[in-house]
Design a protein around this motif. Structure first.
Motif, PDB file in Angstrom:
ATOM      1  N   HIS A   1       0.835  -1.203   0.000  1.00 44.31           N
ATOM      2  CA  HIS A   1       0.000   0.000   0.000  1.00 44.31           C
ATOM      3  C   HIS A   1       0.868   1.252   0.000  1.00 44.31           C
ATOM      4  O   HIS A   1       0.587   2.218  -0.721  1.00 44.31           O
TER       5      HIS A   1
ATOM      6  N   GLU B   1       3.950   1.512  -1.188  1.00 39.32           N
ATOM      7  CA  GLU B   1       4.559   1.629  -2.512  1.00 39.32           C
ATOM      8  C   GLU B   1       3.556   2.189  -3.528  1.00 39.32           C
ATOM      9  O   GLU B   1       3.909   3.010  -4.384  1.00 39.32           O
ATOM     10  N   GLU B   2       2.299   1.772  -3.412  1.00 43.34           N
ATOM     11  CA  GLU B   2       1.260   2.272  -4.322  1.00 43.34           C
ATOM     12  C   GLU B   2       1.058   3.773  -4.114  1.00 43.34           C
ATOM     13  O   GLU B   2       0.979   4.544  -5.081  1.00 43.34           O
TER      14      GLU B   2
ATOM     15  N   LEU C   1       3.204   5.946  -2.887  1.00 40.80           N
ATOM     16  CA  LEU C   1       4.396   6.671  -3.318  1.00 40.80           C
ATOM     17  C   LEU C   1       4.523   6.734  -4.841  1.00 40.80           C
ATOM     18  O   LEU C   1       5.076   7.686  -5.378  1.00 40.80           O
ATOM     19  N   SER C   2       3.980   5.755  -5.526  1.00 41.79           N
ATOM     20  CA  SER C   2       4.070   5.744  -6.995  1.00 41.79           C
ATOM     21  C   SER C   2       3.187   6.821  -7.619  1.00 41.79           C
ATOM     22  O   SER C   2       3.381   7.193  -8.763  1.00 41.79           O
ATOM     23  N   HIS C   3       2.226   7.341  -6.853  1.00 41.79           N
ATOM     24  CA  HIS C   3       1.316   8.383  -7.356  1.00 41.79           C
ATOM     25  C   HIS C   3       1.780   9.783  -7.001  1.00 41.79           C
ATOM     26  O   HIS C   3       1.102  10.753  -7.290  1.00 41.79           O
ATOM     27  N   ARG C   4       2.935   9.895  -6.384  1.00 41.38           N
ATOM     28  CA  ARG C   4       3.447  11.227  -5.998  1.00 41.38           C
ATOM     29  C   ARG C   4       4.085  11.914  -7.167  1.00 41.38           C
ATOM     30  O   ARG C   4       4.632  11.395  -8.042  1.00 41.38           O
TER      31      ARG C   4
END
Length: 70
Positions: free
Chosen positions: A62, A64-65, A67-70
């Protein structure tokens, strides 16, 4: 006569166990707290270890998910 006093809670109740935060920083704190709690239990059973590893993997995925949208 007697009076009735009502006290309102102004603080939010803690998130139920199993609910991950939508805030990456809070989620990292959750993972660290999970790690610390598990580290304090050297006598953990195999089932407890498996539960810890599963919950940690869920929280990490969760995070990682998010942080990937930052």
């Amino acid at each position: 006569g007697g009076g009735l006093v009502l006290a309102w809670r102004k603080t939010r109740p803690p998130a139920p166990v199993g609910v991950a935060s939508a805030d990456p920083d809070a989620l990292a704190v959750q993972i660290a707290a999970l790690d610390a709690a598990f580290a304090a239990r050297p006598d953990a059973t195999a089932a407890e270890r498996a539960g810890y590893q599963q919950r940690r993997a869920e929280l990490k995925a969760h995070l990682e998910e998010l942080l990937s949208h930052r």
